[in-house]
Design a protein around this motif. Structure first.
Motif, PDB file in Angstrom:
ATOM      1  N   ALA A   1      79.193 -41.360  -2.266  1.00 24.14           N
ATOM      2  CA  ALA A   1      80.504 -42.004  -2.280  1.00 24.14           C
ATOM      3  C   ALA A   1      80.999 -42.234  -3.710  1.00 24.14           C
ATOM      4  N   TYR A   2      80.078 -42.301  -4.649  1.00 22.79           N
ATOM      5  CA  TYR A   2      80.478 -42.428  -6.048  1.00 22.79           C
ATOM      6  C   TYR A   2      79.357 -41.938  -6.937  1.00 22.79           C
ATOM      7  N   LEU A   3      79.687 -41.821  -8.205  1.00 24.20           N
ATOM      8  CA  LEU A   3      78.742 -41.278  -9.170  1.00 24.20           C
ATOM      9  C   LEU A   3      78.975 -42.015 -10.489  1.00 24.20           C
ATOM     10  N   GLN A   4      77.878 -42.327 -11.168  1.00 21.93           N
ATOM     11  CA  GLN A   4      77.974 -43.024 -12.448  1.00 21.93           C
ATOM     12  C   GLN A   4      77.372 -42.161 -13.556  1.00 21.93           C
ATOM     13  N   TRP A   5      77.815 -42.408 -14.763  1.00 22.98           N
ATOM     14  CA  TRP A   5      77.248 -41.771 -15.952  1.00 22.98           C
ATOM     15  C   TRP A   5      76.763 -42.852 -16.894  1.00 22.98           C
TER      16      TRP A   5
ATOM     17  N   CYS B   1      73.320 -38.596 -15.333  1.00 17.73           N
ATOM     18  CA  CYS B   1      74.198 -38.614 -14.174  1.00 17.73           C
ATOM     19  C   CYS B   1      73.472 -39.399 -13.078  1.00 17.73           C
ATOM     20  N   ALA B   2      74.192 -40.241 -12.330  1.00 21.86           N
ATOM     21  CA  ALA B   2      73.538 -41.069 -11.312  1.00 21.86           C
ATOM     22  C   ALA B   2      74.438 -41.236 -10.094  1.00 21.86           C
ATOM     23  N   PRO B   3      74.306 -40.343  -9.118  1.00 20.21           N
ATOM     24  CA  PRO B   3      75.064 -40.523  -7.875  1.00 20.21           C
ATOM     25  C   PRO B   3      74.458 -41.626  -7.022  1.00 20.21           C
ATOM     26  N   LEU B   4      75.283 -42.182  -6.156  1.00 18.63           N
ATOM     27  CA  LEU B   4      74.798 -43.131  -5.152  1.00 18.63           C
ATOM     28  C   LEU B   4      73.793 -42.432  -4.249  1.00 18.63           C
ATOM     29  N   TRP B   5      72.748 -43.194  -3.862  1.00 17.05           N
ATOM     30  CA  TRP B   5      71.700 -42.624  -3.012  1.00 17.05           C
ATOM     31  C   TRP B   5      71.382 -43.604  -1.897  1.00 17.05           C
ATOM     32  N   GLY B   6      71.370 -43.135  -0.668  1.00 22.66           N
ATOM     33  CA  GLY B   6      70.979 -43.978   0.447  1.00 22.66           C
ATOM     34  C   GLY B   6      72.055 -44.988   0.835  1.00 22.66           C
ATOM     35  N   SER B   7      71.664 -45.943   1.657  1.00 21.53           N
ATOM     36  CA  SER B   7      72.604 -46.917   2.206  1.00 21.53           C
ATOM     37  C   SER B   7      72.495 -48.292   1.565  1.00 21.53           C
ATOM     38  N   GLN B   8      71.630 -48.432   0.578  1.00 25.66           N
ATOM     39  CA  GLN B   8      71.388 -49.739  -0.038  1.00 25.66           C
ATOM     40  C   GLN B   8      72.087 -49.908  -1.379  1.00 25.66           C
ATOM     41  N   GLY B   9      72.942 -48.979  -1.741  1.00 24.52           N
ATOM     42  CA  GLY B   9      73.633 -49.092  -3.016  1.00 24.52           C
ATOM     43  C   GLY B   9      72.806 -48.662  -4.198  1.00 24.52           C
ATOM     44  N   ASN B  10      71.702 -47.971  -3.965  1.00 23.35           N
ATOM     45  CA  ASN B  10      70.857 -47.522  -5.067  1.00 23.35           C
ATOM     46  C   ASN B  10      71.394 -46.239  -5.683  1.00 23.35           C
ATOM     47  N   LEU B  11      70.931 -45.959  -6.887  1.00 25.76           N
ATOM     48  CA  LEU B  11      71.316 -44.746  -7.595  1.00 25.76           C
ATOM     49  C   LEU B  11      70.124 -43.803  -7.677  1.00 25.76           C
ATOM     50  N   ILE B  12      70.417 -42.501  -7.738  1.00 25.35           N
ATOM     51  CA  ILE B  12      69.387 -41.514  -8.047  1.00 25.35           C
ATOM     52  C   ILE B  12      69.799 -40.845  -9.349  1.00 25.35           C
ATOM     53  N   PHE B  13      68.902 -40.869 -10.332  1.00 30.08           N
ATOM     54  CA  PHE B  13      69.250 -40.399 -11.664  1.00 30.08           C
ATOM     55  C   PHE B  13      68.845 -38.948 -11.870  1.00 30.08           C
ATOM     56  N   GLY B  14      69.728 -38.199 -12.555  1.00 31.37           N
ATOM     57  CA  GLY B  14      69.340 -36.885 -13.015  1.00 31.37           C
ATOM     58  C   GLY B  14      68.398 -37.021 -14.202  1.00 31.37           C
ATOM     59  N   LYS B  15      67.813 -35.890 -14.618  1.00 31.65           N
ATOM     60  CA  LYS B  15      66.852 -35.931 -15.707  1.00 31.65           C
ATOM     61  C   LYS B  15      67.509 -36.094 -17.070  1.00 31.65           C
ATOM     62  N   GLY B  16      68.824 -35.898 -17.120  1.00 30.14           N
ATOM     63  CA  GLY B  16      69.544 -36.117 -18.361  1.00 30.14           C
ATOM     64  C   GLY B  16      69.767 -34.871 -19.177  1.00 30.14           C
ATOM     65  N   THR B  17      70.807 -34.921 -19.996  1.00 31.90           N
ATOM     66  CA  THR B  17      71.085 -33.875 -20.977  1.00 31.90           C
ATOM     67  C   THR B  17      71.106 -34.524 -22.342  1.00 31.90           C
ATOM     68  N   LYS B  18      70.296 -33.989 -23.258  1.00 29.21           N
ATOM     69  CA  LYS B  18      70.251 -34.532 -24.615  1.00 29.21           C
ATOM     70  C   LYS B  18      71.312 -33.838 -25.449  1.00 29.21           C
ATOM     71  N   LEU B  19      72.293 -34.597 -25.875  1.00 29.69           N
ATOM     72  CA  LEU B  19      73.400 -34.068 -26.677  1.00 29.69           C
ATOM     73  C   LEU B  19      73.144 -34.340 -28.150  1.00 29.69           C
ATOM     74  N   SER B  20      73.277 -33.304 -28.963  1.00 28.13           N
ATOM     75  CA  SER B  20      73.186 -33.444 -30.413  1.00 28.13           C
ATOM     76  C   SER B  20      74.487 -32.950 -31.021  1.00 28.13           C
TER      77      SER B  20
ATOM     78  N   PHE C   1      75.603 -48.162 -19.097  1.00 20.45           N
ATOM     79  CA  PHE C   1      76.656 -47.637 -18.232  1.00 20.45           C
ATOM     80  C   PHE C   1      77.871 -47.190 -19.047  1.00 20.45           C
ATOM     81  N   LEU C   2      78.434 -46.042 -18.637  1.00 23.50           N
ATOM     82  CA  LEU C   2      79.642 -45.532 -19.280  1.00 23.50           C
ATOM     83  C   LEU C   2      80.835 -45.511 -18.317  1.00 23.50           C
ATOM     84  N   LEU C   3      80.698 -44.786 -17.219  1.00 27.72           N
ATOM     85  CA  LEU C   3      81.826 -44.595 -16.309  1.00 27.72           C
ATOM     86  C   LEU C   3      81.336 -44.475 -14.872  1.00 27.72           C
ATOM     87  N   LEU C   4      82.193 -44.894 -13.937  1.00 26.64           N
ATOM     88  CA  LEU C   4      81.955 -44.717 -12.509  1.00 26.64           C
ATOM     89  C   LEU C   4      83.163 -43.995 -11.928  1.00 26.64           C
TER      90      LEU C   4
END
Lengths: 112, 113
Positions: free
Chosen positions: A31-35, A90-109, A46-49
């Motif tokens: 339903a939503y995704l956070q960065w 990147c962290a999309p919503l996961w499950g029905s409890q409002g939890n997030l599932i995180f991606g492994k990340g991208t390292k920006l230089s 947290f940056l953006l939802l």
């Protein structure tokens, strides 16, 4: 099961350019995704939802898009600066409890 | 404003020992979380609590237990540590859990030998 993929482990760009990071998800529709931003040795910040009914969200030099058809979110940093160098999660919503599932990340230089 | 504090900052622990990682927040947030972060695997949810008195299992709960006796504290216990529990542990909180951003602590670096 749900799967989150961020396009690359590392991204190197020149100062002043636009950085574009990709987050793909499969097997569900969040339903939503956070960065988040994470600096070495620190916790994520947290940056953006963005919600599923929003195409785009902006905050200063940051822009996030959310394409529920492609199952993809793009994260853009315009006029990038060396201070933007960090790992972005990147962290999309996961499950029905409002939890997030995180991606492994991208390292920006960002090089001066 | 402290936000979220975690203790200890780092710890070296012998396998088989019991260890409690502490997490305290002063923002009166309802929801709290424990994650572990490992190279190549990213952040994974261990346990969570949507409100004081309730807890739930995350993605990787085995070998860990939590309690939420009050709003502010959310300790994570390793009953009998094993080397695979070597990781960086982050505690986080959010105002209500659903749709909310999460605020992370500084982390605890745990090494189990």
């Amino acid at each position: 099961s749900q799967k989150i993929e961020q396009n690359s482990e590392a991204l190197n760009i020149q100062e002043g350019k636009t950085a574009t990071l990709t987050c793909n998800y499969t097997n569900y529709s969040p339903a939503y995704l956070q960065w988040y931003r994470q600096d070495p040795g620190r916790g994520p910040v947290f940056l953006l939802l963005i919600r599923e009914n929003e195409k785009e969200k902006r905050k200063e030099r940051l822009k996030v898009t959310f394409d529920t058809t492609l199952k993809q979110s793009l994260f853009h940093i315009t006029a990038s600066q060396p201070a933007d160098s960090a790992t972005y999660l990147c962290a999309p919503l996961w499950g029905s409890q409002g939890n997030l599932i995180f991606g492994k990340g991208t390292k920006l230089s960002v090089k001066p | 404003i402290a936000g979220i504090t975690q203790a200890p900052t780092s710890q070296i622990l012998a396998a088989g020992r019991r260890m409690t990682l502490r997490c305290t927040q002063d923002m009166r947030h309802n929801a709290m979380y424990w994650y572990r972060q490992d190279l190549g695997l990213g952040l994974r949810l261990i346990h969570y609590s949507n409100t004081a008195g309730t807890t739930g299992k995350g993605e990787v709960p085995d070998g860990y237990s939590v309690s939420r006796a009050n709003t502010d504290d959310f300790p994570l216990t390793l009953a009998s540590a094993v080397p695979s529990q070597t990781s960086v542990y982050f505690c986080a909180s959010s105002p209500s859990g659903d749709w909310d951003t999460q605020y992370f602590g500084p982390g605890t670096r745990l090494t189990v030998l």
